[in-house]
Motif scaffolding. Structure first.
Motif, PDB file in Angstrom:
ATOM      1  N   ASP A   1      -0.143  -0.785  10.681  1.00 19.10           N
ATOM      2  CA  ASP A   1       1.229  -0.412  10.333  1.00 19.10           C
ATOM      3  C   ASP A   1       1.340   0.098   8.903  1.00 19.10           C
ATOM      4  O   ASP A   1       2.362   0.683   8.531  1.00 19.10           O
ATOM      5  CB  ASP A   1       2.164  -1.612  10.511  1.00 19.10           C
ATOM      6  CG  ASP A   1       2.260  -2.063  11.962  1.00 19.10           C
ATOM      7  OD1 ASP A   1       2.002  -1.233  12.852  1.00 19.10           O
ATOM      8  OD2 ASP A   1       2.579  -3.243  12.202  1.00 19.10           O
ATOM      9  N   TYR A   2       0.307  -0.137   8.105  1.00 17.07           N
ATOM     10  CA  TYR A   2       0.300   0.331   6.718  1.00 17.07           C
ATOM     11  C   TYR A   2      -0.611   1.545   6.537  1.00 17.07           C
ATOM     12  O   TYR A   2      -0.910   1.930   5.411  1.00 17.07           O
ATOM     13  CB  TYR A   2      -0.138  -0.798   5.788  1.00 17.07           C
ATOM     14  CG  TYR A   2       0.786  -1.998   5.836  1.00 17.07           C
ATOM     15  CD1 TYR A   2       1.899  -2.088   5.004  1.00 17.07           C
ATOM     16  CD2 TYR A   2       0.550  -3.036   6.733  1.00 17.07           C
ATOM     17  CE1 TYR A   2       2.748  -3.181   5.059  1.00 17.07           C
ATOM     18  CE2 TYR A   2       1.398  -4.136   6.798  1.00 17.07           C
ATOM     19  CZ  TYR A   2       2.494  -4.198   5.960  1.00 17.07           C
ATOM     20  OH  TYR A   2       3.338  -5.282   6.023  1.00 17.07           O
TER      21      TYR A   2
ATOM     22  N   ASP B   1       5.263  -8.406   3.482  1.00 18.66           N
ATOM     23  CA  ASP B   1       6.152  -7.609   2.627  1.00 18.66           C
ATOM     24  C   ASP B   1       6.914  -8.490   1.646  1.00 18.66           C
ATOM     25  O   ASP B   1       7.118  -8.121   0.484  1.00 18.66           O
ATOM     26  CB  ASP B   1       7.143  -6.820   3.486  1.00 18.66           C
ATOM     27  CG  ASP B   1       6.463  -5.748   4.330  1.00 18.66           C
ATOM     28  OD1 ASP B   1       5.279  -5.453   4.055  1.00 18.66           O
ATOM     29  OD2 ASP B   1       7.100  -5.228   5.262  1.00 18.66           O
TER      30      ASP B   1
ATOM     31  N   ASN C   1       4.014  -9.010   9.404  1.00 17.47           N
ATOM     32  CA  ASN C   1       4.385  -7.960   8.447  1.00 17.47           C
ATOM     33  C   ASN C   1       5.519  -8.406   7.536  1.00 17.47           C
ATOM     34  O   ASN C   1       5.534  -8.079   6.341  1.00 17.47           O
ATOM     35  CB  ASN C   1       4.831  -6.692   9.184  1.00 17.47           C
ATOM     36  CG  ASN C   1       3.821  -6.200  10.178  1.00 17.47           C
ATOM     37  OD1 ASN C   1       3.470  -6.916  11.111  1.00 17.47           O
ATOM     38  ND2 ASN C   1       3.345  -4.979   9.989  1.00 17.47           N
TER      39      ASN C   1
ATOM     40  N   LYS D   1       5.105  -4.244  -0.301  1.00 18.09           N
ATOM     41  CA  LYS D   1       4.412  -3.193   0.449  1.00 18.09           C
ATOM     42  C   LYS D   1       3.432  -2.411  -0.417  1.00 18.09           C
ATOM     43  O   LYS D   1       2.390  -1.961   0.068  1.00 18.09           O
ATOM     44  CB  LYS D   1       5.435  -2.241   1.066  1.00 18.09           C
ATOM     45  CG  LYS D   1       6.258  -2.862   2.184  1.00 18.09           C
ATOM     46  CD  LYS D   1       7.183  -1.835   2.817  1.00 18.09           C
ATOM     47  CE  LYS D   1       7.976  -2.463   3.962  1.00 18.09           C
ATOM     48  NZ  LYS D   1       8.878  -1.488   4.621  1.00 18.09           N
TER      49      LYS D   1
ATOM     50  N   VAL E   1      -0.084  -3.777  -0.382  1.00 15.92           N
ATOM     51  CA  VAL E   1      -0.780  -3.565   0.892  1.00 15.92           C
ATOM     52  C   VAL E   1      -1.221  -2.113   1.017  1.00 15.92           C
ATOM     53  O   VAL E   1      -2.360  -1.821   1.400  1.00 15.92           O
ATOM     54  CB  VAL E   1       0.122  -3.954   2.079  1.00 15.92           C
ATOM     55  CG1 VAL E   1      -0.698  -3.976   3.367  1.00 15.92           C
ATOM     56  CG2 VAL E   1       0.774  -5.305   1.849  1.00 15.92           C
ATOM     57  N   TYR E   2      -0.311  -1.191   0.688  1.00 15.75           N
ATOM     58  CA  TYR E   2      -0.655   0.227   0.766  1.00 15.75           C
ATOM     59  C   TYR E   2      -1.831   0.559  -0.153  1.00 15.75           C
ATOM     60  O   TYR E   2      -2.713   1.347   0.206  1.00 15.75           O
ATOM     61  CB  TYR E   2       0.549   1.093   0.399  1.00 15.75           C
ATOM     62  CG  TYR E   2       1.596   1.178   1.482  1.00 15.75           C
ATOM     63  CD1 TYR E   2       1.239   1.473   2.797  1.00 15.75           C
ATOM     64  CD2 TYR E   2       2.937   0.965   1.201  1.00 15.75           C
ATOM     65  CE1 TYR E   2       2.198   1.550   3.800  1.00 15.75           C
ATOM     66  CE2 TYR E   2       3.907   1.035   2.195  1.00 15.75           C
ATOM     67  CZ  TYR E   2       3.532   1.325   3.491  1.00 15.75           C
ATOM     68  OH  TYR E   2       4.473   1.397   4.477  1.00 15.75           O
TER      69      TYR E   2
END
Length: 472
Positions: A160-161, A275, A271, A280, A283-284
């Motif tokens: 999802d990232y 977050d 998630n 976020k 994680v990114y």
């Protein structure tokens, strides 16, 4: 029940760091005045030798004040409480090192269940082996399965990232080791999986988790946070230990009382926790670094082969599938992936066929369920090897050949890999002979133990032997 037995029962919560629950057990007992005073003194002596938070001290003072005992005993205990060692609440403002998460769980032991809080520590290292291990003392199978579910969930949600397939290949080279404290056979559940996942992610991101945060929740492999039991007991111990924020399954919210002394964050997916805790951007950044690094990652020969709808993994099944236990010291367990799961993760086939004897059929069913859960589809099939003696080479040869013949239509015109790692040495010998004599057309692979693979050397490798005339 003797005084010794009574004391042993009421001190179980104290062994897990919950002195208030021990006192509650003590005050719930109907005892003669003399026995109550004697056992109470012994219990308080143990409690006062432990570090306590200020909240625990205040709670114990209230309980002792209401205790019907001689005034001199009560005054002596209250005096000692004023000088008791201050516990972990003084350090809550400090950060944990990366890879450590506070976990809430409930122990169902003795007269009353009680809440516990315990640190879970994870280490991750990009050593190229991808070995996953769970270290614990005196614990059951549900906790070890929770560990592997947490690892799969963390892997799943990173898509999802923006984690790309090449990035996943690099992620799968990370070795993961998770360690928890001693559970003493009194807890065997899955509600630790959310805390385990957060500890693993904290180590991967090199981002510490606050000691003021605690977690409880059962994860499935898709990263969904499912309902747990004993939520009131868990919130209670979190308050007593000075925790400021707890993450719990949203499905448990209706069980909580309106008045709370702590911030409760309800979540439905991993998630949401990621977050909230890491943000976020962290994680990114990690995902992008994997994607970039994967472009320089030299693929092994095995993974240069085409994969997709035409890829099949065949394997016999052993006692270490899907997960096994090894003992390195007395009472010290290491839970590791079995060879089938490791081969499956590395090859990512679209079809899996397992060959199992009567003795390993239960292991095959568990492995089948695990693989099907990982992919969310029924791609794993079992064929039974009908033999009376699994050590008899001739019987095994006939039975395994019959099992292979039964799936020829299933694997026809597909790229097949056969793992020669699970099962008995006799099974391996039969598989090698079937390959050598061209009665089985598949690419032989071997799953090596981590200790035999050097860093960045793939544990799953093709088997080539000119002497045996296989794999060439």
């Amino acid at each position: 029940m003797t005084g010794h037995d009574i004391l042993r029962d009421i001190t179980v919560p104290l062994d897990f760091g919950n002195p208030v629950a021990s006192l509650q057990r003590f005050f719930s007992l109907s005892l003669p005045p003399k026995a109550r005073e004697e056992i109470g003194k012994q219990l308080m002596s143990r409690i006062l030798s432990e570090p306590l938070t200020q909240i625990e001290i205040n709670e114990i003072k209230k309980m002792v004040t209401d205790w019907e005992c001689p005034t001199r005993t009560k005054d002596s205990i209250l005096s000692m409480l004023r000088d008791v060692r201050q516990g972990p609440q003084n350090k809550l403002s400090e950060q944990n090192p990366p890879g450590r998460a506070m976990c809430l769980f409930v122990v169902e032991s003795g007269s009353q269940p009680f809440g516990c809080i315990q640190a879970i520590t994870a280490t991750t290292i990009n050593d190229g082996k991808g070995d996953h291990r769970f270290l614990a003392r005196e614990t059951g199978g549900e906790v070890s399965i929770a560990f592997y579910t947490a690892c799969h969930a963390t892997r799943f949600v990173l898509k999802d990232y923006g984690l790309k397939p090449e990035g996943y290949r690099l992620l799968d080279n990370y070795g993961i080791v998770v360690q928890i404290g001693r559970l003493r056979h009194m807890y065997d559940g899955t509600s630790m999986s959310l805390a385990i996942a957060m500890a693993v992610l904290s180590s991967l991101f090199t981002k510490p988790l606050s000691r003021e945060f605690a977690f409880t929740g059962t994860l499935n492999i898709a990263g969904e946070v499912e309902k747990v039991g004993g939520i009131e007991e868990k919130i209670r111990i979190a308050v007593l230990k000075g925790i400021k924020r707890v993450y719990i399954p949203r499905a448990n919210m209706r069980e909580l009382k309106e008045s709370r002394e702590i911030e409760v964050i309800p979540v439905e997916r991993l998630n949401q926790v990621i977050d909230s805790v890491f943000g976020k951007d962290s994680v990114y950044a990690f995902v992008q670094s994997l994607n970039r690094e994967s472009q320089r990652f030299e693929k092994t020969e095995l993974f240069l082969e085409p994969k997709g709808e035409d890829t099949v993994l065949l394997s016999t099944v052993g006692m270490r599938d899907p997960y096994g236990t090894s003992y390195h010291e007395e009472g010290d367990k290491q839970f590791t992936e079995g060879p089938v799961i490791t081969a499956f993760r590395r090859i990512q086939p679209k079809t899996v066929v397992l060959f199992a004897t009567r003795e390993t059929f239960a292991n095959a069913e568990k492995t089948q369920a695990e693989i099907n859960n990982i992919v969310g589809q029924n791609i794993c099939h079992i064929r039974k090897i009908e033999v009376k003696d699994p050590t008899d080479y001739d019987d095994l040869y006939i039975a395994i050949l019959a099992a292979i013949n039964s799936i020829r239509d299933m694997i026809a015109e597909k790229e097949a890999y056969i793992s020669i790692s699970s099962g008995t040495p006799q099974m391996h010998a039969v598989l090698i002979e079937l390959l050598r004599s061209k009665k089985l057309f598949a690419r032989p692979i071997q799953v090596r133990e981590p200790r035999f693979a050097a860093s960045w050397e793939d544990r799953v490798r093709l088997v080539r032997s000119e002497y045996l005339n296989i794999g060439i």
